[in-house]
Scaffold this active site. Structure first.
Site, PDB file in Angstrom:
ATOM      1  N   ASP A   8      56.343  52.350  66.300  1.00 47.68           N
ATOM      2  CA  ASP A   8      55.977  51.235  65.442  1.00 47.68           C
ATOM      3  C   ASP A   8      56.935  50.086  65.808  1.00 47.68           C
ATOM      4  O   ASP A   8      57.968  50.335  66.450  1.00 47.68           O
ATOM      5  CB  ASP A   8      56.145  51.661  63.978  1.00 47.68           C
ATOM      6  CG  ASP A   8      55.933  50.523  63.015  1.00 47.68           C
ATOM      7  OD1 ASP A   8      54.966  49.767  63.222  1.00 47.68           O
ATOM      8  OD2 ASP A   8      56.730  50.375  62.063  1.00 47.68           O
ATOM      9  N   LEU A   9      56.619  48.873  65.431  1.00 46.35           N
ATOM     10  CA  LEU A   9      57.470  47.742  65.809  1.00 46.35           C
ATOM     11  C   LEU A   9      58.273  47.189  64.619  1.00 46.35           C
ATOM     12  O   LEU A   9      59.507  47.281  64.584  1.00 46.35           O
ATOM     13  CB  LEU A   9      56.601  46.632  66.417  1.00 46.35           C
ATOM     14  CG  LEU A   9      57.284  45.310  66.738  1.00 46.35           C
ATOM     15  CD1 LEU A   9      58.343  45.470  67.817  1.00 46.35           C
ATOM     16  CD2 LEU A   9      56.248  44.281  67.205  1.00 46.35           C
ATOM     17  N   ASP A  10      57.540  46.644  63.636  1.00 44.45           N
ATOM     18  CA  ASP A  10      58.203  45.994  62.496  1.00 44.45           C
ATOM     19  C   ASP A  10      58.988  47.022  61.675  1.00 44.45           C
ATOM     20  O   ASP A  10      58.406  47.972  61.151  1.00 44.45           O
ATOM     21  CB  ASP A  10      57.148  45.328  61.586  1.00 44.45           C
ATOM     22  CG  ASP A  10      56.391  44.217  62.307  1.00 44.45           C
ATOM     23  OD1 ASP A  10      57.046  43.360  62.913  1.00 44.45           O
ATOM     24  OD2 ASP A  10      55.145  44.229  62.267  1.00 44.45           O
ATOM     25  N   THR A  16      61.798  42.858  61.433  1.00 44.02           N
ATOM     26  CA  THR A  16      60.793  41.869  61.041  1.00 44.02           C
ATOM     27  C   THR A  16      59.964  42.293  59.813  1.00 44.02           C
ATOM     28  O   THR A  16      59.220  41.473  59.274  1.00 44.02           O
ATOM     29  CB  THR A  16      59.827  41.621  62.220  1.00 44.02           C
ATOM     30  OG1 THR A  16      59.552  42.882  62.840  1.00 44.02           O
ATOM     31  CG2 THR A  16      60.427  40.688  63.249  1.00 44.02           C
ATOM     32  N   LYS A  45      53.455  47.812  53.640  1.00 41.19           N
ATOM     33  CA  LYS A  45      54.174  48.178  54.870  1.00 41.19           C
ATOM     34  C   LYS A  45      53.291  49.009  55.790  1.00 41.19           C
ATOM     35  O   LYS A  45      52.759  50.044  55.365  1.00 41.19           O
ATOM     36  CB  LYS A  45      55.407  49.002  54.515  1.00 41.19           C
ATOM     37  CG  LYS A  45      56.687  48.265  54.596  1.00 41.19           C
ATOM     38  CD  LYS A  45      57.824  49.268  54.503  1.00 41.19           C
ATOM     39  CE  LYS A  45      59.159  48.612  54.704  1.00 41.19           C
ATOM     40  NZ  LYS A  45      60.238  49.618  54.699  1.00 41.19           N
ATOM     41  N   ARG A  49      47.009  43.042  58.447  1.00 41.25           N
ATOM     42  CA  ARG A  49      47.064  41.815  57.642  1.00 41.25           C
ATOM     43  C   ARG A  49      45.960  41.815  56.578  1.00 41.25           C
ATOM     44  O   ARG A  49      46.190  41.531  55.411  1.00 41.25           O
ATOM     45  CB  ARG A  49      46.920  40.599  58.556  1.00 41.25           C
ATOM     46  CG  ARG A  49      47.376  39.303  57.933  1.00 41.25           C
ATOM     47  CD  ARG A  49      47.238  38.159  58.934  1.00 41.25           C
ATOM     48  NE  ARG A  49      47.840  38.468  60.204  1.00 41.25           N
ATOM     49  CZ  ARG A  49      47.521  37.886  61.362  1.00 41.25           C
ATOM     50  NH1 ARG A  49      46.596  36.944  61.385  1.00 41.25           N
ATOM     51  NH2 ARG A  49      48.110  38.237  62.489  1.00 41.25           N
ATOM     52  N   SER A 114      51.796  49.486  67.127  1.00 39.87           N
ATOM     53  CA  SER A 114      52.019  48.583  65.998  1.00 39.87           C
ATOM     54  C   SER A 114      50.700  47.995  65.511  1.00 39.87           C
ATOM     55  O   SER A 114      49.825  47.679  66.320  1.00 39.87           O
ATOM     56  CB  SER A 114      52.941  47.439  66.428  1.00 39.87           C
ATOM     57  OG  SER A 114      52.949  46.427  65.447  1.00 39.87           O
ATOM     58  N   ALA A 115      50.588  47.789  64.199  1.00 36.06           N
ATOM     59  CA  ALA A 115      49.391  47.166  63.626  1.00 36.06           C
ATOM     60  C   ALA A 115      49.414  45.653  63.815  1.00 36.06           C
ATOM     61  O   ALA A 115      48.429  44.968  63.542  1.00 36.06           O
ATOM     62  CB  ALA A 115      49.325  47.485  62.136  1.00 36.06           C
ATOM     63  N   SER A 116      50.534  45.137  64.309  1.00 33.61           N
ATOM     64  CA  SER A 116      50.694  43.675  64.335  1.00 33.61           C
ATOM     65  C   SER A 116      50.037  43.004  65.531  1.00 33.61           C
ATOM     66  O   SER A 116      50.284  43.362  66.677  1.00 33.61           O
ATOM     67  CB  SER A 116      52.183  43.328  64.319  1.00 33.61           C
ATOM     68  OG  SER A 116      52.333  41.931  64.445  1.00 33.61           O
ATOM     69  N   LYS A 145      46.353  51.972  60.113  1.00 33.30           N
ATOM     70  CA  LYS A 145      47.162  52.992  59.447  1.00 33.30           C
ATOM     71  C   LYS A 145      46.788  52.980  57.967  1.00 33.30           C
ATOM     72  O   LYS A 145      46.555  51.901  57.443  1.00 33.30           O
ATOM     73  CB  LYS A 145      48.666  52.687  59.610  1.00 33.30           C
ATOM     74  CG  LYS A 145      49.114  52.631  61.084  1.00 33.30           C
ATOM     75  CD  LYS A 145      50.525  52.087  61.223  1.00 33.30           C
ATOM     76  CE  LYS A 145      50.892  51.879  62.683  1.00 33.30           C
ATOM     77  NZ  LYS A 145      52.239  51.336  62.896  1.00 33.30           N
ATOM     78  N   GLU A 169      58.474  55.618  62.868  1.00 38.20           N
ATOM     79  CA  GLU A 169      57.813  54.786  61.846  1.00 38.20           C
ATOM     80  C   GLU A 169      58.715  54.533  60.649  1.00 38.20           C
ATOM     81  O   GLU A 169      59.514  55.399  60.288  1.00 38.20           O
ATOM     82  CB  GLU A 169      56.592  55.539  61.291  1.00 38.20           C
ATOM     83  CG  GLU A 169      55.255  55.035  61.751  1.00 38.20           C
ATOM     84  CD  GLU A 169      54.886  53.652  61.266  1.00 38.20           C
ATOM     85  OE1 GLU A 169      55.512  53.139  60.332  1.00 38.20           O
ATOM     86  OE2 GLU A 169      53.948  53.070  61.832  1.00 38.20           O
ATOM     87  N   ASP A 170      58.568  53.370  60.018  1.00 37.26           N
ATOM     88  CA  ASP A 170      59.321  53.099  58.789  1.00 37.26           C
ATOM     89  C   ASP A 170      58.408  53.004  57.561  1.00 37.26           C
ATOM     90  O   ASP A 170      58.885  52.697  56.475  1.00 37.26           O
ATOM     91  CB  ASP A 170      60.116  51.785  58.919  1.00 37.26           C
ATOM     92  CG  ASP A 170      59.213  50.574  58.935  1.00 37.26           C
ATOM     93  OD1 ASP A 170      58.134  50.624  59.563  1.00 37.26           O
ATOM     94  OD2 ASP A 170      59.545  49.567  58.289  1.00 37.26           O
TER      95      ASP A 170
HETATM   96  C1  BG6 Z   1      52.747  45.937  60.581  1.00 34.16           C
HETATM   97  C2  BG6 Z   1      53.557  45.504  59.368  1.00 34.16           C
HETATM   98  O1  BG6 Z   1      53.625  46.304  61.613  1.00 34.16           O
HETATM   99  O2  BG6 Z   1      51.929  44.857  61.025  1.00 34.16           O
HETATM  100  C3  BG6 Z   1      52.649  44.968  58.270  1.00 34.16           C
HETATM  101  O3  BG6 Z   1      54.272  46.632  58.871  1.00 34.16           O
HETATM  102  C4  BG6 Z   1      51.737  43.880  58.825  1.00 34.16           C
HETATM  103  O4  BG6 Z   1      53.438  44.471  57.225  1.00 34.16           O
HETATM  104  C5  BG6 Z   1      50.987  44.404  60.060  1.00 34.16           C
HETATM  105  O5  BG6 Z   1      50.795  43.494  57.842  1.00 34.16           O
HETATM  106  C6  BG6 Z   1      50.090  43.344  60.698  1.00 34.16           C
HETATM  107  O6  BG6 Z   1      50.901  42.325  61.230  1.00 34.16           O
HETATM  108  P1  BG6 Z   1      50.357  40.910  61.741  1.00 34.16           P
HETATM  109  O7  BG6 Z   1      51.554  40.375  62.503  1.00 34.16           O
HETATM  110  O8  BG6 Z   1      49.194  41.176  62.626  1.00 34.16           O
HETATM  111  O9  BG6 Z   1      50.014  40.116  60.545  1.00 34.16           O
HETATM  112 MG    MG Z   2      56.863  49.241  60.393  1.00 32.53          MG
END
Ligand code: BG6
Ligand code: MG
Length: 219
Positions: A8-10, A16, A45, A49, A114-116, A145, A169-170
């Site tokens: 996982d990243l954040d 972050t 978490k 988004r 990562s979901a980001s 997730k 993962e956190d």
């Molecule tokens: C996850 C975070 O890594 O990414 C979430 O834990 C966040 O808090 C998700 O909503 C999506 O991120 P982004 O950057 O695409 O808005």
């Molecule tokens: Mg995380």
């Protein structure tokens, strides 16, 4: 056996996670003049988004139009990206660079789960763009997730069976996803909240030998 470590990243590689929470809090304060309780924020978490915004709005009993929803999600992302402006290599969490090097030395393939949507930008700012052989793209992954999809995609990206992967993962949603994928879940945070296979209170405390011994014993 080909083995991999999925990340996982954040909140695992970079500090972050807290910026996401701050951005949500400011967004809801600005638009609805309401404070998002810590417990509700914590539930977002690891969630995408869209899933995070849905969780916050329904937790606060707020209803918005589709257009307003899209605008809110965009504005949250703008707020979040503003907080990334000064991010650099110093933003890598303690012990993570050493962990990545140790894993590579032990022949683990490394993949990001990562979901980001901002993950490539963050990796670039941290100077880690070349550190992962595969980056699972959340835009192309079916369910977010706590579904296992992003971890399954990351494992596939490095040609590894999910059961031959350990994953870091956190978030509780992320740990559920790892377990559902059939991989070994390393939690960063409080075990009472995460229910991981093994847990460390922070990244500086991660002990790879302990992880690998425990993984083998429980296989
Ligand atoms: C996850 C975070 O890594 O990414 C979430 O834990 C966040 O808090 C998700 O909503 C999506 O991120 P982004 O950057 O695409 O808005
Ligand atoms: Mg995380």
């Amino acid at each position: 056996m080909t083995k991999a470590a999925l990340f996982d990243l954040d909140g695992v590689i970079a500090d972050t996670a807290v910026y996401h929470l701050k951005a949500w809090r400011k967004l809801i304060q600005d638009h609805f003049n309401q404070d998002v309780p810590d417990g509700l924020l914590a539930q977002t978490k690891g969630l995408s988004r869209v899933d995070s915004l849905n969780a916050i709005l329904s937790g606060l009993d707020l209803t918005v139009s589709e257009e307003e929803f899209a605008r809110l999600a965009d504005e949250k992302n703008d707020l979040y990206r503003q907080s990334l402006a000064d991010l650099n290599e110093q933003g890598i969490l303690p012990g993570i660079s050493e962990l990545l090097a140790e894993l590579r030395k032990k022949d683990f393939h490394l993949a990001l789960a990562s979901a980001s949507h901002n993950a490539p930008l963050i990796l670039e700012k941290l100077g880690l763009s070349d550190s992962f052989e595969a980056i699972a793209d959340p835009r192309k992954v079916g369910r977010g997730k706590p579904a296992p999809d992003i971890f399954l995609t990351a494992a596939k990206g490095v040609n590894c069976k999910p059961e031959d992967c350990i994953a870091f993962e956190d978030s509780a949603a992320g740990i559920t996803a790892i377990k559902a994928a059939g991989s070994y879940a390393v939690g960063i945070g409080k075990q009472a909240e995460l229910n991981a296979d093994i847990c460390f209170i922070d990244t500086a405390s991660i002990d790879l030998d302990e992880i690998l011994n425990n993984w083998q014993e429980n296989k």
